[in-house]
Motif scaffolding. Structure first.
Motif, mmCIF file in Angstrom:
data_model
loop_
_atom_site.group_PDB
_atom_site.id
_atom_site.type_symbol
_atom_site.label_atom_id
_atom_site.label_comp_id
_atom_site.label_asym_id
_atom_site.label_seq_id
_atom_site.Cartn_x
_atom_site.Cartn_y
_atom_site.Cartn_z
ATOM 1 N N ILE A 52 0.829 -1.219 0.000
ATOM 2 C CA ILE A 52 0.000 0.000 0.000
ATOM 3 C C ILE A 52 0.859 1.263 0.000
ATOM 4 C CG2 ILE A 52 -1.693 1.332 1.331
ATOM 5 C CD1 ILE A 52 -3.007 -1.323 2.107
ATOM 6 N N PRO A 53 1.929 1.347 0.832
ATOM 7 C CA PRO A 53 2.795 2.529 0.728
ATOM 8 C C PRO A 53 3.431 2.699 -0.651
ATOM 9 C CG PRO A 53 3.190 1.422 2.806
ATOM 10 C CD PRO A 53 2.288 0.533 2.012
ATOM 11 N N ILE A 54 3.815 1.589 -1.315
ATOM 12 C CA ILE A 54 4.423 1.692 -2.644
ATOM 13 C C ILE A 54 3.406 2.191 -3.669
ATOM 14 C CG2 ILE A 54 5.322 0.311 -4.573
ATOM 15 C CD1 ILE A 54 6.862 -1.347 -2.482
ATOM 16 N N VAL A 55 2.171 1.662 -3.619
ATOM 17 C CA VAL A 55 1.126 2.123 -4.537
ATOM 18 C C VAL A 55 0.837 3.614 -4.303
ATOM 19 C CG1 VAL A 55 -1.326 1.903 -5.147
ATOM 20 C CG2 VAL A 55 0.075 -0.142 -4.811
ATOM 21 N N THR A 106 3.746 5.707 -5.485
ATOM 22 C CA THR A 106 3.841 5.747 -6.952
ATOM 23 C C THR A 106 2.864 6.770 -7.525
ATOM 24 O OG1 THR A 106 4.481 3.408 -7.015
ATOM 25 C CG2 THR A 106 3.644 4.364 -9.057
ATOM 26 N N ILE A 107 1.618 6.752 -7.039
ATOM 27 C CA ILE A 107 0.626 7.737 -7.484
ATOM 28 C C ILE A 107 1.111 9.150 -7.144
ATOM 29 C CG2 ILE A 107 -1.741 8.565 -7.159
ATOM 30 C CD1 ILE A 107 -2.482 5.608 -6.513
ATOM 31 N N MET A 108 1.631 9.315 -5.926
ATOM 32 C CA MET A 108 2.170 10.610 -5.498
ATOM 33 C C MET A 108 3.298 11.073 -6.395
ATOM 34 S SD MET A 108 4.556 11.247 -2.183
ATOM 35 C CE MET A 108 5.924 10.561 -3.141
ATOM 36 N N GLY A 109 4.255 10.187 -6.665
ATOM 37 C CA GLY A 109 5.422 10.549 -7.465
ATOM 38 C C GLY A 109 5.058 10.924 -8.890
ATOM 39 N N TYR A 155 -0.022 11.455 -0.803
ATOM 40 C CA TYR A 155 0.398 10.202 -0.168
ATOM 41 C C TYR A 155 -0.484 9.879 1.030
ATOM 42 C CZ TYR A 155 3.252 6.805 2.364
ATOM 43 O OH TYR A 155 3.689 5.689 3.027
ATOM 44 N N GLY A 156 -0.719 10.871 1.875
ATOM 45 C CA GLY A 156 -1.561 10.650 3.049
ATOM 46 C C GLY A 156 -2.975 10.242 2.678
ATOM 47 N N PHE A 157 -3.531 10.888 1.641
ATOM 48 C CA PHE A 157 -4.894 10.575 1.206
ATOM 49 C C PHE A 157 -5.009 9.123 0.749
ATOM 50 C CE2 PHE A 157 -7.925 10.170 -2.335
ATOM 51 C CZ PHE A 157 -9.099 10.535 -1.697
#
Length: 556
Positions: free
Chosen positions: A482-485, A488-491, A522-524
Motif C-alpha cells: 500500500i505505501p508503494i502504490v 507511486t501515485i504521489m510521485g 500520499y496521506g490521502f
C-alpha cells in the motif's frame, strides 16, 4: 488491573511515541543540517565539500571506535536493569559508562588530532582535509560523554532529552559553521592572493575547517544541555534508588565487561557502514585518478556532489530509522527480560511499518522531484546531481530498513549477526563497485549503485535472521504494497505537475508546491487504501489531534 500490568501496558504502547518524538527531532536536525549546508556549500564550493567529507569519514570512524556505540550499549543495559526494578545497578552502569567515555573520548581526540595528516593524506589521498580533521578532534570527546547521557535517558524510557539535545546541537552547529566557514574561506583566499596564486585551494581548505568547527561547538552545546537535565533528574533518580530493594550490587568490573561485550559487536557492525564510506572514497579516487587518470578537479566535484548533496539529502528520512532503532532496542530488551516473544514480534512489526511509512514516499519523492528539489536548494549546479537521485534514491528504503533491522537484532541480543551480515555485504559491495567504475566506466554512478546494493544485501540477510530467531513473518500488504502504490501515485502526479508548473511560476515555487502536494496525496491514498490505522496514527506525537481532524474531514 494491577499497577505492574498498567506500567507494562504503558511501556508497550509508549515506544512508538518515544520513537516518533526522537524521529521528529532527528528529521528536524537533519533539515537544519541540510539548510545550513546550503550557504556552507555555496561558500566552500564542491572542492571544499570534498575536503569536508574526507575529514568527516575519518572522524566518523574514530567516533565509532571511541564512543559511537555507547548510547546503544548504555540504553540496552540500563533498560534491562530498570525492567527488573534495579535502579541502583542502572545508575552504577551509567557511572561506569561515564568513566569509560572520559577515557576513550580523550584518547579518541588525541588520536584524531595527532593522526590527521596520516589519515587524510595516506588513507584518503586528500591531504587538504588535514586541518578540518584536526578541528573535529574536540567533538570526539564531547560526543563520548554526551552519548552516555543520551543512552541513560533512552534506557530509562525517555527520548525527550536526546531529542532536544539533538536540535540544540544542530542549531549551534549551523550558526558556527556558516560564520566560521565564511570568515575562514575569505582568510584562505587572501593567503592565495598574497602568494600570487590564481587558482589556489586555500579558500576551500580553510572554509571546510570552519564548517567542522560548528560540529565541535554544537556537540559542546548539546552536552551542556544534557548535564543540566541530568542535574534536574537526579532527585527522581534518588527516589527510585531508595525504593530499590535489590540486595546484589553489580561491581564496576562486571559492568565494564558487560559494556565491552555489548559495545564491541555494535562497533564492528556499525564500523562496516562507516568504513564502507572511507573505502568507497579511497577506492573510487584510486580508480579514477591513478588507473583511469581522470583530472583531479573533476573527481573532487563528483565526490563533493555525491557526499554533499546526494548522501546529505537521502540521510534525512533515514534518520527516522535511526530514531526508531534507538527506541526499539530498549523496548525489545524489556520484552526479552519479561520473556514475551509475542511482544517482541509486535514491536518489530510496528517499528518496520513506521519506518516504511516514511522511507517509501521519501524515496519516490526524491526520485520524481530530484531536479525541482535541487533547484529549490540552489544545488542544481551540475547535470550529474539530479541523475544521482534518479539512480539511487531507492537507497532510502533499504538503508532505513537495514538500520532498523540492525537495531532489532541487537535488541533481541543477537549482536554478532549484524556484524557478519555487514561484512558479507561490504565485500560484495566493493567487488560490484570495482566492476561498475572500472569495467563499465560508470564513475560516480557506479558508487551510487553499489551503495544501494550494500543496503539491499543487509535487508535480505537481516530479514532472514529476524525470521529465524523471532519466528517472525513479515506482513507485506500494509507495510510495503500500500505505501508503494500510494507513493507511486504521489510521485507520478507531482512529476507531471512539476513539468507543467515550472514554466508558469518558476523552479523554486514549483518545488514547494509539489512537496506540499506530495504529502497530501500520499496521506490521502494511505488512508483510502487502509494503509494506516487510527491506533497507529494516535502513536504519533499529537496523534489524537490528527485523528480528530481526519474524522471531521471524513477521511478516517
Amino acid at each position: 488491573m494491577s499497577k505492574q500490568k498498567k506500567t507494562k501496558t504503558k511501556n508497550r504502547s509508549n515506544y512508538i511515541m518515544q520513537g516518533s518524538i526522537l524521529a521528529a527531532a532527528s528529521i528536524l536536525s537533519r533539515i537544519i543540517g541540510m539548510l545550513y549546508r546550503l550557504p556552507v556549500t555555496n561558500i566552500i564550493t564542491d572542492h571544499g565539500n570534498d575536503y569536508y567529507s574526507a575529514a568527516y569519514e575519518i572522524y566518523n570512524i574514530i567516533l565509532l571506535i571511541s564512543s559511537y556505540s555507547l548510547p546503544l550499549a548504555v540504553s540496552k543495559l540500563v533498560s534491562a536493569k530498570a525492567a527488573l526494578g534495579q535502579y541502583r545497578n542502572a545508575h552504577r552502569i551509567f557511572r561506569g559508562a561515564l568513566y569509560m567515555a572520559l577515557v576513550v573520548g580523550l584518547a579518541g581526540s588525541v588520536v584524531t588530532y595527532l593522526g590527521a595528516g596520516f589519515f587524510t593524506g595516506n588513507l584518503l589521498n586528500t591531504p587538504e582535509s588535514e586541518l578540518s580533521l584536526k578541528v573535529l578532534a574536540l567533538a570526539v570527546f564531547f560526543l563520548a560523554v554526551m552519548g552516555v547521557l543520551r543512552g541513560f535517558f533512552q534506557g530509562m524510557g525517555s527520548m525527550m532529552p536526546t531529542a532536544v539535545s539533538q536540535v540544540i546541537e544542530q542549531i549551534f552547529n549551523a550558526a558556527v559553521s556558516i560564520t566560521a566557514a565564511s570568515i575562514l574561506f575569505r582568510y584562505g583566499v587572501s593567503l592565495d592572493e598574497k602568494a600570487g596564486i590564481t587558482d589556489g585551494r586555500s579558500g576551500p581548505i580553510y572554509g571546510a575547517a570552519g564548517s567542522t568547527l560548528g560540529t565541535s561547538m554544537g556537540a559542546l552545546a548539546g552536552l551542556i544541555f544534557l548535564i543540566l537535565v541530568m542535574l534536574m533528574y537526579n532527585r527522581v533518580l534518588q527516589r527510585q534508588m531508595r525504593r530499590d530493594r535489590t540486595g546484589r550490587r553489580e561491581s564496576y568490573g562486571a559492568i565494564f565487561r558487560l559494556l565491552i561485550l555489548t559495545v564491541v559487536p555494535v562497533i564492528l557492525s556499525t564500523a562496516v557502514y562507516n568504513i564502507s564510506g572511507v573505502l568507497d572514497q579511497g577506492l573510487f579516487k584510486y580508480l579514477m585518478l591513478d588507473v583511469q587518470e581522470v583530472e583531479k578537479s573533476t573527481v573532487e566535484v563528483y565526490w563533493g556532489i555525491y557526499v554533499g548533496k546526494y548522501k546529505l539529502l537521502t540521510n534525512v528520512p533515514i534518520a527516522v530509522a535511526s530514531a526508531l532503532s534507538a527506541s526499539t532496542i530498549p523496548a525489545l530488551t524489556r520484552a526479552r527480560m519479561e520473556g514475551s516473544c509475542k511482544e517482541m514480534r509486535k514491536k518489530t512489526d510496528g517499528a518496520i511499518r513506521m519506518v516504511m511509512f516514511i522511507c517509501i514516499p521519501s524515496a519516490f519523492g526524491l526520485t520524481a522531484l530530484a531536479e525541482p528539489i535541487l533547484n529549490l536548494l540552489s544545488w542544481n549546479t551540475d547535470p550529474i546531481a539530479p541523475k544521482l537521485f534518479i539512480a539511487g534514491s531507492m537507497a532510502v528504503i533499504f538503508y532505513g530498513l537495514s538500520t532498523l533491522t540492525n537495531g532489532i537484532l541487537q535488541g533481541i541480543d543477537k549482536m554478532q549477526i549484524p556484524v557478519r551480515n555487514a561484512l558479507i555485504s561490504l565485500v560484495l559491495h566493493l567487488g560490484l563497485m570495482v566492476v561498475l567504475v572500472q569495467v563499465f566506466k560508470l564513475h560516480i554512478y557506479g558508487v551510487v549503485i553499489s551503495y544501494l546494493f550494500f543496503a539491499v544485501m543487509m535487508c535480505i540477510l537481516n530479514g532472514l535472521a529476524i525470521r529465524k530467531h523471532l519466528r517472525y513473518r513479515q506482513e507485506l500488504v500494509r507495510t510495503f504494497l500500500i505505501p508503494i502504490v500510494s507513493a507511486t501515485i504521489m510521485g507520478l502526479s507531482c512529476w507531471l505537475l512539476s513539468m507543467s508548473l515550472e514554466e508558469l511560476i518558476g523552479p523554486r515555487p514549483t518545488a514547494l508546491v509539489c512537496i506540499v502536494l506530495a504529502v497530501f496525496i500520499y496521506g490521502f491514498f494511505m488512508l483510502l487504501l487502509r494503509g494506516i490505522t487510527e491506533k497507529e496514527l494516535r502513536a504519533f506525537p499529537k496523534g489524537h489531534v490528527l485523528v480528530r481532524i481526519l474524522k471531521k474531514m471524513r477521511l478516517l
